[in-house]
Design an enzyme around this catalytic site. Structure first.
Site, PDB file in Angstrom:
ATOM      1  CG  HIS A  17      -1.522  -1.394   1.148  1.00 56.22           C
ATOM      2  ND1 HIS A  17      -2.328  -1.629   2.378  1.00 56.22           N
ATOM      3  CD2 HIS A  17      -3.079  -1.760   0.243  1.00 56.22           C
ATOM      4  CE1 HIS A  17      -3.511  -2.434   1.942  1.00 56.22           C
ATOM      5  NE2 HIS A  17      -3.548  -2.685   1.285  1.00 56.22           N
ATOM      6  CE  LYS A  41     -12.346  -7.491   0.955  1.00 58.08           C
ATOM      7  NZ  LYS A  41     -10.814  -6.950   0.860  1.00 58.08           N
ATOM      8  NE  ARG A  91      -2.243  -7.771  -4.838  1.00 58.16           N
ATOM      9  CZ  ARG A  91      -2.982  -7.847  -3.697  1.00 58.16           C
ATOM     10  NH1 ARG A  91      -2.807  -8.262  -2.533  1.00 58.16           N
ATOM     11  NH2 ARG A  91      -4.615  -8.459  -3.992  1.00 58.16           N
ATOM     12  CB  SER A 129      -4.253  -6.898   3.887  1.00 58.30           C
ATOM     13  OG  SER A 129      -3.921  -5.747   3.553  1.00 58.30           O
TER      14      SER A 129
END
Ligand code: PNS
Length: 161
Positions: A17, A41, A91, A129
């Site tokens: 990040h 979540k 990514r 994460s």
């Protein structure tokens, strides 16, 4: 003045990040890191804890970056903040489908707001994460993946559990 919103759960913040924040600062005058308050979540850290960690880290490294919390539609928040764009880190190929879907839906909702994708440094391509939390929960080392403040908070949180 160009302004970009960098939205996310940041549960917790990783060096990936931070890499995206740094890259965004090269393109935009102002960067607002916006933590979503109601992710689907179940978060490990509360919004306030995430805000505290982000503020501590960001204030030291990038005094020009604003940390904020938002709820509701991202495009509405971006309009309220008078931002021209949203930035997302991308990514592996696996990220693309979800990110394209969101970007195109956001464009449908507010065509004046552009989504910009940033690729983090190669050594952060595998970093997420979710994996950081999993490794920390299972007693592995997350050194070099998250800032020291986050590492300490993770240890504290998981000791309590
Ligand atoms: O870090 P994350 O969890 O991948 O971030 C996801 C986030 C916060 C960018 C996304 O869930 C979002 O934008 N939520 C706000 C609600 C919204 O605008 N939904 C419509 C998206 S097309």
């Amino acid at each position: 003045m160009t302004k970009v919103i960098y939205p996310g759960s940041f549960d917790p913040l990783t060096f990936g990040h931070i890499d995206v924040i740094e890259r965004s600062l090269r393109l935009f005058d102002q960067v607002v890191v916006a933590i979503i308050t109601n992710p689907s979540k179940q978060p490990l850290f509360t919004v306030e804890e995430r805000r505290e960690m982000l503020e501590e880290i960001v204030k030291k490294r990038f005094p020009k970056v604003e940390v904020d919390v938002f709820h509701g539609l991202l495009v509405d928040y971006a309009k309220r903040k008078k931002a021209q764009a949203i930035v997302r880190g991308i990514r592996a190929v696996a990220d693309y489908e979800y990110e394209f879907q969101m970007a195109l839906m956001n464009r449908r909702l507010a065509s004046q707001i552009e989504t910009v994708f940033m690729m983090p440094a190669e050594h952060y391509i595998y970093l997420s994460s979710r994996l950081v939390k999993e490794i920390a929960e299972l007693g592995g080392s997350v050194k070099g993946l998250v800032p020291d403040i986050v590492e300490k908070r993770l240890r504290k949180r998981l000791r309590k559990a």
